[in-house]
Design an enzyme around this catalytic site. Sequence first.
Site, PDB file in Angstrom:
ATOM      1  N   LYS A 200     -11.751  72.867 -16.027  1.00 55.20           N
ATOM      2  CA  LYS A 200     -10.322  73.123 -15.798  1.00 55.20           C
ATOM      3  C   LYS A 200      -9.656  73.219 -17.152  1.00 55.20           C
ATOM      4  O   LYS A 200      -9.879  72.370 -18.018  1.00 55.20           O
ATOM      5  CB  LYS A 200      -9.735  71.957 -14.984  1.00 55.20           C
ATOM      6  CG  LYS A 200      -8.224  71.934 -14.903  1.00 55.20           C
ATOM      7  CD  LYS A 200      -7.649  70.545 -15.172  1.00 55.20           C
ATOM      8  CE  LYS A 200      -7.763  70.159 -16.626  1.00 55.20           C
ATOM      9  NZ  LYS A 200      -7.062  68.902 -17.004  1.00 55.20           N
TER      10      LYS A 200
ATOM     11  N   GLY B 125     -11.237  68.268 -17.250  1.00 52.73           N
ATOM     12  CA  GLY B 125     -11.364  67.871 -15.840  1.00 52.73           C
ATOM     13  C   GLY B 125     -12.781  67.760 -15.328  1.00 52.73           C
ATOM     14  O   GLY B 125     -12.991  67.851 -14.116  1.00 52.73           O
TER      15      GLY B 125
ATOM     16  N   SER C 107     -13.370  65.219 -12.511  1.00 54.85           N
ATOM     17  CA  SER C 107     -12.571  65.575 -11.328  1.00 54.85           C
ATOM     18  C   SER C 107     -13.123  66.837 -10.670  1.00 54.85           C
ATOM     19  O   SER C 107     -13.172  66.938  -9.444  1.00 54.85           O
ATOM     20  CB  SER C 107     -11.113  65.826 -11.707  1.00 54.85           C
ATOM     21  OG  SER C 107     -10.578  64.702 -12.355  1.00 54.85           O
TER      22      SER C 107
ATOM     23  N   ASP D 125      -5.919  64.748 -11.409  1.00 54.43           N
ATOM     24  CA  ASP D 125      -6.504  66.087 -11.581  1.00 54.43           C
ATOM     25  C   ASP D 125      -7.261  66.554 -10.340  1.00 54.43           C
ATOM     26  O   ASP D 125      -7.727  67.699 -10.295  1.00 54.43           O
ATOM     27  CB  ASP D 125      -7.501  66.076 -12.754  1.00 54.43           C
ATOM     28  CG  ASP D 125      -6.883  66.594 -14.041  1.00 54.43           C
ATOM     29  OD1 ASP D 125      -5.758  67.131 -13.981  1.00 54.43           O
ATOM     30  OD2 ASP D 125      -7.535  66.476 -15.086  1.00 54.43           O
TER      31      ASP D 125
HETATM   32  O1  C5P Z   1      -5.090  59.867 -12.404  1.00 51.03           O
HETATM   33  P1  C5P Z   1      -6.055  59.782 -13.529  1.00 51.03           P
HETATM   34  O2  C5P Z   1      -7.038  58.637 -13.362  1.00 51.03           O
HETATM   35  O3  C5P Z   1      -6.749  61.036 -13.843  1.00 51.03           O
HETATM   36  O4  C5P Z   1      -5.199  59.451 -14.822  1.00 51.03           O
HETATM   37  C1  C5P Z   1      -5.669  58.677 -15.892  1.00 51.03           C
HETATM   38  C2  C5P Z   1      -4.473  58.092 -16.627  1.00 51.03           C
HETATM   39  O5  C5P Z   1      -3.743  59.141 -17.273  1.00 51.03           O
HETATM   40  C3  C5P Z   1      -3.469  57.394 -15.768  1.00 51.03           C
HETATM   41  O6  C5P Z   1      -3.814  56.042 -15.583  1.00 51.03           O
HETATM   42  C4  C5P Z   1      -2.193  57.529 -16.582  1.00 51.03           C
HETATM   43  O7  C5P Z   1      -2.188  56.576 -17.639  1.00 51.03           O
HETATM   44  C5  C5P Z   1      -2.349  58.891 -17.214  1.00 51.03           C
HETATM   45  N1  C5P Z   1      -1.681  59.965 -16.461  1.00 51.03           N
HETATM   46  C6  C5P Z   1      -0.301  60.045 -16.466  1.00 51.03           C
HETATM   47  N2  C5P Z   1       0.322  61.048 -15.767  1.00 51.03           N
HETATM   48  C7  C5P Z   1      -0.401  61.974 -15.104  1.00 51.03           C
HETATM   49  C8  C5P Z   1      -1.812  61.930 -15.098  1.00 51.03           C
HETATM   50  C9  C5P Z   1      -2.425  60.902 -15.791  1.00 51.03           C
HETATM   51  O8  C5P Z   1       0.379  59.218 -17.082  1.00 51.03           O
HETATM   52  N3  C5P Z   1       0.248  62.940 -14.443  1.00 51.03           N
END
Ligand code: C5P
Length: 286
Positions: free
Chosen positions: A13, A104, A107, A140
């Site tokens: 991605k 990504g 994901s 993601d």
């Molecule tokens: O959701 P994911 O585990 O991929 O995100 C990892 C970290 O990245 C989250 O814990 C957060 O700190 C940050 N994040 C964020 N805003 C987003 C996506 C991710 O702050 N839209």
Amino acid sequence: MVQGELSALAPAKVNLSLRITGKRADGYHLLDSVTVFTDFGDRITVAPSDQRTLTVEGPFAAGIPTDEGNLVLKAANALCRETGQDLGARITLTKSLPAAGGIGGGSSDAAVTMHMLNCLWGLGLSAQDLARIGVALGADMPVCLHGRPCRMQGIGEDLTDLPPLPPIGILLANPGEACETPAVFKARTGPFSPGFPDFAPGQSAQDLAEALADHPNDLTPAAQSVCPAIGPLLATLDTLPGRLIARMSGSGATCFALFETVAAAQEAQRSINQPGWWVQAGGLLR
Ligand code: C5P
């Protein structure tokens, strides 16, 4: 229910643009991103089995967990919980993309696994069901389940399809250092960006590069503070002959350059000879 083995590409991605437009009370950031997928990436194979197992192989297999620490197994377990069944599958992940790279990988692997297990197990879950289950596993996940060029908003769950992309070549490059997403978001400072007005990719690679010109990746300074190797990597991509734009994807450290053609991107790949860097040219899924 499918009897045999299923296999599919889990593409990289790429955030061609990534604006950070705000922050929610729970700490997640609001995004506005033009997101696309490459025609190369990892590979997921699922086969019928009594047990639910994951094997990881390929050039980037080292250090990738094969237990519940891997998003692929988390996704498989989430499907079992959702349907109240304890189902088996032999899952093989061939890891060809660098992990923790802003493209990504984990994901995309998990999203493709969800689509294939939905078929293998005959669950009949809708795209909306999969997105709802997926977003609980990571921001993601919805875009990777979608798997088509789109504008991504909210924290990643609000997706709008883009018109078909023009033919274009892309070169991805990673400096060989993991760049953890939470650390990058934590290091981000300064005001939030406005989102961008309606985005049109245009008819040519040149049009697309021009449309992206004023919409950079807002996480670049924060990612450079976490992973200083991004600076020299971006500088190298920015001087490649024929490059239209060069910038970082996601929270880094992978950066990309766009070219008029796949052949031009492949030629640029041959010109880079930096020990420890991963470099891959190809096209985009349009
Ligand atoms: O959701 P994911 O585990 O991929 O995100 C990892 C970290 O990245 C989250 O814990 C957060 O700190 C940050 N994040 C964020 N805003 C987003 C996506 C991710 O702050 N839209």
